[in-house]
Write an enzyme that holds these catalytic residues in place. Sequence first.
Site, PDB file in Angstrom:
ATOM      1  N   ASP A 171      -7.251   1.754  -7.969  1.00  0.00           N
ATOM      2  CA  ASP A 171      -5.920   2.078  -7.441  1.00  0.00           C
ATOM      3  C   ASP A 171      -4.885   1.069  -7.947  1.00  0.00           C
ATOM      4  O   ASP A 171      -5.238  -0.081  -8.202  1.00  0.00           O
ATOM      5  CB  ASP A 171      -5.940   2.122  -5.902  1.00  0.00           C
ATOM      6  CG  ASP A 171      -6.242   0.774  -5.258  1.00  0.00           C
ATOM      7  OD1 ASP A 171      -7.308   0.198  -5.557  1.00  0.00           O
ATOM      8  OD2 ASP A 171      -5.405   0.292  -4.478  1.00  0.00           O
ATOM      9  N   GLU A 226       0.848  -1.203   0.000  1.00  0.00           N
ATOM     10  CA  GLU A 226       0.000   0.000   0.000  1.00  0.00           C
ATOM     11  C   GLU A 226       0.877   1.244   0.000  1.00  0.00           C
ATOM     12  O   GLU A 226       1.779   1.370   0.832  1.00  0.00           O
ATOM     13  CB  GLU A 226      -0.877   0.033   1.272  1.00  0.00           C
ATOM     14  CG  GLU A 226      -1.975  -1.005   1.295  1.00  0.00           C
ATOM     15  CD  GLU A 226      -3.257  -0.565   0.591  1.00  0.00           C
ATOM     16  OE1 GLU A 226      -3.312   0.584   0.102  1.00  0.00           O
ATOM     17  OE2 GLU A 226      -4.189  -1.382   0.543  1.00  0.00           O
TER      18      GLU A 226
END
Length: 286
Positions: free
Chosen positions: A198, A150
């Site tokens: 994303d 992430e």
Amino acid sequence: MKHKTFIASYYIKKLIFLLITLVLLLILSCSKNIYQESKKAYKKQAKTLGKSLRYIQPDSINTQAFNVIESQNFSLRKPNFIIIHHTDQESCEQTYRTFALQRTQVSSHYVICDDGTITQMLNDLLRGWHAGNSTWGNVTDLNSVSIGIELDNDGEEPFSYAQINNLTWLLKNLTEKYKIPKQNIIGHADIAPGRKVDPSALFPWKTLAESGYGIWYDETKLDSVVIDSAFNPKKALKFIGYNISNLENAIYSFKLHFNPSDVSKTLSEKDKKILILLEDEILTLK
Ligand SMILES: [Zn+2]
């Protein structure tokens, strides 16, 4: 009178200062507790998993039971994919909290902050909960075979140099350690078209591929590519790995990754050429 007002304002200021300190201490102790609790739960869960591996549970297919004879030759399975995300949150601290809290039911192996700080939150060999419902090629459970990374980013800001630099360093280490092929470094949007977007169009996939992580197409050949009348973009998208059950969503995810300056749900001539070049690229890899 002036002196009294001065004393009163002095005490009011002191009181405000004390209150702010108290609130800050309270926030600090609360967040400390979250991480202590998460650490304790991590250990407990790892212990339970370890215990469950100590024995082969006699399994069955239909009604036929298996015999059990333990072999002593084994190790834990290794990850074969790396999925890149952006956090869509305001700060790394907010992400740490999200992944530490049980109620969120999400996690990732690594978090990389804007300043490049890398934090590991899960052992690489554990199944993280970052991919969700996702597919890539014939792989239908990405969480079982991947490491999640992430990147702290709100989805609208550019990714910092320090963050990408340290991501590249981490990718080098992980791909070498687990022998992960470069084409298996992909984004969350790639594996979940229509559901995830994303990392954003600002993510530098091309730069990353130039460093040897992920794939890119040969841009020098773009002008000379001829689109054959038999060319089937659906087939090409599927060949790369995209889930084409909803073609428009697959096109959007593909463009987000390989043509980020023109993200939409329709294929342009340039997109078709990129698809052809990507097919060539993949064929040279296999
Ligand atoms: Zn994601």
